[in-house]
Design a protein around this motif. Structure first.
Motif, PDB file in Angstrom:
ATOM      1  N   PHE A   1     -11.008  10.840  18.374  1.00  0.00           N
ATOM      2  CA  PHE A   1     -11.309   9.676  17.542  1.00  0.00           C
ATOM      3  C   PHE A   1     -12.117   8.636  18.328  1.00  0.00           C
ATOM      4  CE2 PHE A   1      -7.255  10.333  14.791  1.00  0.00           C
ATOM      5  CZ  PHE A   1      -7.930  11.235  14.000  1.00  0.00           C
ATOM      6  N   ASP A   2     -11.701   8.357  19.557  1.00  0.00           N
ATOM      7  CA  ASP A   2     -12.373   7.338  20.364  1.00  0.00           C
ATOM      8  C   ASP A   2     -13.829   7.728  20.631  1.00  0.00           C
ATOM      9  OD1 ASP A   2     -10.028   5.898  20.435  1.00  0.00           O
ATOM     10  OD2 ASP A   2      -9.455   6.548  22.459  1.00  0.00           O
TER      11      ASP A   2
ATOM     12  N   GLY B   1      -3.884   6.695  11.710  1.00  0.00           N
ATOM     13  CA  GLY B   1      -3.115   7.842  12.144  1.00  0.00           C
ATOM     14  C   GLY B   1      -3.966   9.093  12.135  1.00  0.00           C
ATOM     15  N   ARG B   2      -3.478  10.142  11.459  1.00  0.00           N
ATOM     16  CA  ARG B   2      -4.172  11.422  11.413  1.00  0.00           C
ATOM     17  C   ARG B   2      -5.087  11.565  10.193  1.00  0.00           C
ATOM     18  NH1 ARG B   2      -2.074  15.894  14.411  1.00  0.00           N
ATOM     19  NH2 ARG B   2      -0.559  15.221  15.982  1.00  0.00           N
TER      20      ARG B   2
ATOM     21  N   GLN C   1      -6.502  11.519  19.779  1.00  0.00           N
ATOM     22  CA  GLN C   1      -6.937  10.140  19.962  1.00  0.00           C
ATOM     23  C   GLN C   1      -8.243  10.081  20.753  1.00  0.00           C
ATOM     24  OE1 GLN C   1      -5.564   7.312  18.505  1.00  0.00           O
ATOM     25  NE2 GLN C   1      -7.541   6.536  19.198  1.00  0.00           N
ATOM     26  N   GLN C   2      -8.363  10.938  21.754  1.00  0.00           N
ATOM     27  CA  GLN C   2      -9.617  10.980  22.510  1.00  0.00           C
ATOM     28  C   GLN C   2     -10.776  11.390  21.607  1.00  0.00           C
ATOM     29  OE1 GLN C   2     -10.508  14.187  25.465  1.00  0.00           O
ATOM     30  NE2 GLN C   2     -10.586  12.500  26.945  1.00  0.00           N
TER      31      GLN C   2
ATOM     32  N   THR D   1      -7.210  15.359  23.484  1.00  0.00           N
ATOM     33  CA  THR D   1      -6.219  14.861  22.532  1.00  0.00           C
ATOM     34  C   THR D   1      -6.923  14.394  21.267  1.00  0.00           C
ATOM     35  OG1 THR D   1      -6.320  12.550  23.268  1.00  0.00           O
ATOM     36  CG2 THR D   1      -4.785  14.034  24.445  1.00  0.00           C
TER      37      THR D   1
ATOM     38  N   ASN E   1      -9.991   5.535  11.275  1.00  0.00           N
ATOM     39  CA  ASN E   1      -8.812   6.369  11.034  1.00  0.00           C
ATOM     40  C   ASN E   1      -7.567   5.504  10.930  1.00  0.00           C
ATOM     41  OD1 ASN E   1      -8.964   6.001  14.075  1.00  0.00           O
ATOM     42  ND2 ASN E   1      -6.971   7.032  13.898  1.00  0.00           N
TER      43      ASN E   1
END
Length: 376
Positions: free
Chosen positions: A327-328, A283-284, A324-325, A322, A281
């Motif tokens: 994505f991770d 960003g979004r 980001q979470q 979130t 990714n």
């Protein structure tokens, strides 16, 4: 409640459709744009593994695949003359009772997933893509080729191995490179004795067939070529017939005349692969499927890992606190599995081209199969 409420999917291939279907199940509003006005995948037949069938089961389309395609357990191995060598078992996947593998015409699988995408409530626009993507703190603004605009919490990019979005967001990544092997495919009538995949071993090229319906199968031939083929399409039937000439198996001999019919739909593809380092990714905007993880067909898992990635992304968006979470967790679940498929497929390709160590080939196949059977 999902960490996003409105998502745009760019690309209506298998990966993009899988992500869109599962995001709708999580209550996310999804728009999907597909540049091809016909929304029809190209290609002949496709072989799918048990883990891919498990993923289709998760999407809710396995029963339709089984009705319109073909499923079976095991792979028969024979000599060029047709004498039986043995078989490769296809063990059950963990957490599912689907068969060990299957085959279907690629456009047919595309239609199944397209119907499921629309049925899930995805807003689909075909013959349309984007002209501009602009990110800001609260989301992503997108301008489309039809002159409209939209605002999204997340953009999922699945626009294929030749992705223009990857070139924009990951300019350091080189385009996929030809690896010295090609695959030929043809659609042929299925003889009664072909009830599951069959591979002929010991010839100058590797030949296999896989049923794709009660009446038809597709043939695949992998051939080492230092350079990409420069030949007119009209010559392809004879080129395929010449490759099959040394094979004395009556099954293959009887299929020869069918190669010269229009129904054979002979397809030629130079093989290449691609593995973009994670994270995928910027960003979004997140890239999935062949856009970042494209493999050669040696483990019959190219479509499968893309579909799985769509499923996993939707799962993590639905349960993370979130973005980001999400994505991770997505990268933690997908990177190693995709890397293994792409790199092990490349090793199998190298061994075949070099007529290398067959024991090493068998070991890589066995270890890869066991790994893919595990939950995603």
């Amino acid at each position: 409640m999902a960490v996003v409420s409105r998502v745009l999917t760019i690309g209506g291939g298998f990966s993009g459709m899988a992500a869109s279907i599962q995001m709708r199940k999580a209550g996310i509003d999804v728009d999907l744009v597909e540049v091809d006005a016909n929304w029809r995948p190209e290609g002949a037949g496709i072989t799918v593994s048990g883990p891919t069938l498990r993923a289709l089961e998760t999407l809710g389309v396995f029963a339709e695949f089984a009705r319109r395609g073909y499923t079976a357990d095991g792979v028969d191995l024979v000599t060029p003359a047709g004498h039986r060598i043995g078989e490769i078992p296809t063990p059950k996947t963990v957490g599912s009772d689907v068969p060990g593998g299957g085959g279907i015409m690629r456009p047919e699988l595309g239609r199944i997933l397209a119907d499921a995408t629309r049925a899930a409530g995805v807003h689909v626009r075909v013959g349309c893509t984007y002209t501009q993507i602009t990110q800001h703190d609260g989301g992503v603004a997108v301008t489309f080729t039809d002159g409209t605009t939209g605002h999204y919490d997340l953009v999922v990019v699945a626009d294929g191995v030749h992705s223009k979005t990857r070139a924009l967001l990951f300019p350091e990544i080189k385009p996929p490179q030809y690896i010295g092997q090609v695959v030929w495919r043809a659609v042929l009538p299925r003889p009664a004795e072909i009830v599951r995949p069959r591979i002929w071993l010991g010839g100058a090229v590797k030949v296999g067939v896989n049923p794709v319906s009660p009446s038809h199968m597709y043939m695949f031939i992998t051939e080492a070529r230092p350079e990409k083929l420069q030949a007119e399409r009209a010559s392809w039937p004879q080129l395929v017939a010449d490759m099959l000439a040394p094979f004395g198996d009556p099954v293959l001999v009887a299929l020869g005349p069918h190669l010269f019919t229009q129904d054979a739909q002979i397809d030629y593809r130079p093989l290449a692969n691609l593995l973009v380092p994670a994270p995928w990714n910027r960003g979004r905007v997140i890239l999935i499927g062949d856009t970042v993880a494209a493999t050669t067909p040696h483990l019959a898992s190219g479509a499968g890992i893309g579909i799985e990635s769509g499923i996993v992304l939707a799962e993590e968006l639905a349960r993370a606190a979130t973005l980001q979470q999400a994505f991770d967790r997505f990268h933690a679940r997908r990177w190693e599995r995709c890397r293994m498929v792409i790199e092990n497929s490349a090793q199998l390709c190298r061994i075949e081209m070099e007529n290398g160590d067959k024991a090493e080939h068998a070991r890589i196949m066995r270890e890869s199969t066991i790994a893919l059977l595990q939950p995603i």
